[in-house]
Design an enzyme around this catalytic site. Structure first.
Site, PDB file in Angstrom:
ATOM      1  CD  GLU A 184      -2.616   5.503  -0.932  1.00 20.06           C
ATOM      2  OE1 GLU A 184      -2.671   6.087   0.203  1.00 20.06           O
ATOM      3  OE2 GLU A 184      -3.892   5.009  -1.547  1.00 20.06           O
TER       4      GLU A 184
ATOM      5  CG  HIS B 282      -2.085   0.913   1.155  1.00 21.31           C
ATOM      6  ND1 HIS B 282      -1.609   2.379   1.200  1.00 21.31           N
ATOM      7  CD2 HIS B 282      -3.276   1.021   0.771  1.00 21.31           C
ATOM      8  CE1 HIS B 282      -3.013   3.065   1.100  1.00 21.31           C
ATOM      9  NE2 HIS B 282      -3.785   2.255   0.838  1.00 21.31           N
TER      10      HIS B 282
END
Ligand code: CO
Length: 283
Positions: free
Chosen positions: A188, A157
């Site tokens: 991200e 993530h």
């Protein structure tokens, strides 16, 4: 001779609260979160195993769309307080000790200090160095025979939180072992897919297997990793000239990963609580 009230107050009521971000994808929820819950219940039969999600959006979607009610961490603990539980272990199923861990779990626990005679928190998956080695083991065991021009690309993530560094540490461990090529990127955080593609070129890799470095194979895995859009990881890797296989499988499906969570629970029961390290951050 003890009277009745002494006897009942002496009986420990034990609960294990397993907290994940949550997912609205029922199939992966069954294969990952529910599977970890079942393993936990089997390993700790004298504990009541409870589920909580940190994502209010996931909770709201499940309630409105599927009629499925899931507690927030605070709601789960309030229920245990009403039912007079004495020993509570909170085990995050999160990967990192990052925002969700500190803001949604550790901070929520502050309201319950002194409520439960025993309250301990286990570490997330990628917290301590031996965890990183265990996760590298668990993932590489899934791919015993990678060819010289093959690689596994793990899609994490990623976060702006300093805990993001764990992705780089994991990548370092994979490199150090030299048991095939395992590369780590994030949606991200750092490293990004562009860094991974650079590495793939340097190492002359031609075939990539994509695997989510996430508990579940949910929205990020379906869209960012394997989606039909030109900017999905699958399509960017194809665009870069590689052949791509997608493994739509959350880490929570891997029995060796499930075993790491159980080990963290055992440590938390023994009093090695992540909250002791995190108190300063939570306040
Ligand atoms: Co996200």
């Amino acid at each position: 001779m003890q009277n009745i009230s002494n006897i009942s107050s002496a009986v420990a009521k034990k609960a294990l609260v397993l907290i994940s971000f949550g997912t609205t994808v029922a199939e992966t929820r069954r294969l990952t979160i529910a599977a970890v819950e079942q393993q936990t219940q089997a390993a700790f039969p004298d504990y009541t195993v409870c589920r909580a999600f940190t994502s209010r959006q996931v909770i709201a979607t499940l309630r409105e769309r599927d009629g499925l009610v899931v507690d927030t961490p605070a709601q789960a603990l309030q229920k245990l307080q009403h039912e007079e539980y004495t020993d509570v272990i909170v085990q995050p199923l999160l990967l990192l000790p990052a925002e969700e861990f500190h803001v949604k779990i550790i901070a929520a626990l502050a309201a319950f200090r002194g409520v439960f005679p025993q309250l301990h928190v286990g570490w997330p998956l990628l917290a301590l160095t031996d965890d990183l080695h265990a996760v590298a083991d668990a993932i590489s065991q899934q791919f015993p025979a990678l060819g010289a021009q093959e690689a596994v690309v793990l899609m994490g993530h990623g976060t702006r939180h300093p805990a993001n560094a764990a992705y780089c540490a994991l990548a370092y461990i994979f490199d150090d072992r030299a048991q095939g090529t395992f590369l780590v990127g994030t949606v991200e955080g750092y490293p990004e897919l562009s860094h991974v593609i650079k590495q793939l070129r340097q190492r002359q890799i031609r075939h990539v297997t994509l695997l989510p470095l996430m508990l579940v194979a949910g929205d990020h895995a379906r869209n960012d990793m394997a989606g039909a859009g030109a900017d999905s990881w699958r399509n960017r890797l194809v665009e870069a000239g590689l052949t791509v296989t997608v493994k739509m499988q959350g880490l929570g499906e891997n029995p060796a990963i499930q075993a790491i969570y159980l080990r963290h629970i055992r440590r938390a029961i023994a009093g090695n609580s992540a909250a002791n390290f995190s108190a300063a951050v939570a306040c």
